[in-house]
Design a protein around this motif. Structure first.
Motif, PDB file in Angstrom:
ATOM      1  N   ASP A  93      98.606  96.357   4.106  1.00 57.48           N
ATOM      2  CA  ASP A  93      97.477  97.069   3.520  1.00 57.48           C
ATOM      3  C   ASP A  93      97.470  96.861   2.011  1.00 57.48           C
ATOM      4  N   PRO A  94      97.128  95.660   1.565  1.00 52.76           N
ATOM      5  CA  PRO A  94      97.135  95.415   0.121  1.00 52.76           C
ATOM      6  C   PRO A  94      96.111  96.299  -0.577  1.00 52.76           C
ATOM      7  N   SER A  95      96.458  96.715  -1.796  1.00 54.17           N
ATOM      8  CA  SER A  95      95.559  97.589  -2.541  1.00 54.17           C
ATOM      9  C   SER A  95      94.698  96.814  -3.539  1.00 54.17           C
ATOM     10  N   SER A  96      94.897  95.507  -3.620  1.00 54.23           N
ATOM     11  CA  SER A  96      94.080  94.697  -4.527  1.00 54.23           C
ATOM     12  C   SER A  96      93.988  93.275  -3.982  1.00 54.23           C
ATOM     13  N   PRO A  97      93.028  92.500  -4.442  1.00 51.10           N
ATOM     14  CA  PRO A  97      92.944  91.094  -4.012  1.00 51.10           C
ATOM     15  C   PRO A  97      94.204  90.312  -4.385  1.00 51.10           C
ATOM     16  N   GLU A  98      94.811  90.658  -5.522  1.00 48.69           N
ATOM     17  CA  GLU A  98      96.037  89.970  -5.946  1.00 48.69           C
ATOM     18  C   GLU A  98      97.172  90.221  -4.954  1.00 48.69           C
ATOM     19  N   GLU A  99      97.312  91.485  -4.490  1.00 51.04           N
ATOM     20  CA  GLU A  99      98.344  91.809  -3.508  1.00 51.04           C
ATOM     21  C   GLU A  99      98.083  91.084  -2.189  1.00 51.04           C
ATOM     22  N   ALA A 100      96.825  90.967  -1.804  1.00 57.52           N
ATOM     23  CA  ALA A 100      96.478  90.268  -0.562  1.00 57.52           C
ATOM     24  C   ALA A 100      96.883  88.803  -0.644  1.00 57.52           C
ATOM     25  N   ILE A 101      96.596  88.164  -1.774  1.00 57.41           N
ATOM     26  CA  ILE A 101      96.971  86.758  -1.951  1.00 57.41           C
ATOM     27  C   ILE A 101      98.485  86.610  -1.949  1.00 57.41           C
ATOM     28  N   ALA A 102      99.178  87.507  -2.648  1.00 52.24           N
ATOM     29  CA  ALA A 102     100.641  87.454  -2.705  1.00 52.24           C
ATOM     30  C   ALA A 102     101.250  87.654  -1.322  1.00 52.24           C
ATOM     31  N   SER A 103     100.670  88.528  -0.512  1.00 54.54           N
ATOM     32  CA  SER A 103     101.225  88.777   0.817  1.00 54.54           C
ATOM     33  C   SER A 103     101.041  87.569   1.731  1.00 54.54           C
ATOM     34  N   ASN A 104      99.996  86.780   1.507  1.00 53.54           N
ATOM     35  CA  ASN A 104      99.791  85.566   2.291  1.00 53.54           C
ATOM     36  C   ASN A 104     100.853  84.520   2.002  1.00 53.54           C
TER      37      ASN A 104
END
Length: 139
Positions: A101-112
């Motif tokens: 559950d990323p809280s920002s687009p940056e976290e989403a990219i990092a989690s990928n």
């Protein structure tokens, strides 16, 4: 690797659907035109925690399949390693590894980009390590 149930919503819904098809679980089942049964997960605010067994070290343990929500999960969650051996992971470590559950687009990219995350697997004592349970992409 096989876990009895994980924090990821689609898997939780799948298990809830399976439980509803068998006539068990806390979800409310609804039949669709295709004959499939869909269930709504229990509300974690009104659901009661199951009575989990407690280890000698005072930690609750059991299957995540018995928990109506992640907040009501046992301290130690039962998992199965690829060799068939069963052990336990700490719920907080499992949920942290599954944080999808990323809280920002940056976290989403990092989690990928992070790849699979290893979670230590223990015997029931919660101390003796017997393996690693892998969570995430490529598992």
């Amino acid at each position: 690797m096989k876990i009895m149930k994980t924090r990821i919503a689609p898997k939780r819904i799948l298990l809830t659907v399976a439980a509803a098809a068998l006539g068990i679980g806390a979800g409310a089942g609804v039949a669709s035109a295709s004959g499939l049964i869909f269930a709504q997960p229990a509300d974690s605010e009104t659901a009661e925690a199951p009575e989990y067994a407690v280890s000698d070290s005072g930690l609750s343990y059991g299957s995540l399949a018995d928990a109506p929500s992640d907040a009501l999960a046992p301290d130690l969650i039962l998992v199965e390693l690829p060799d068939g051996q069963q052990g336990y992971v700490y719920s907080e470590e499992l949920f942290a590894a599954e944080n999808d559950d990323p809280s920002s687009p940056e976290e989403a990219i990092a989690s990928n980009d992070k790849g699979p995350v290893g979670v230590p697997v223990y015997e029931l004592d919660g101390v003796t390590r017997i393996g690693t349970f892998w969570v995430g992409q490529g598992q």
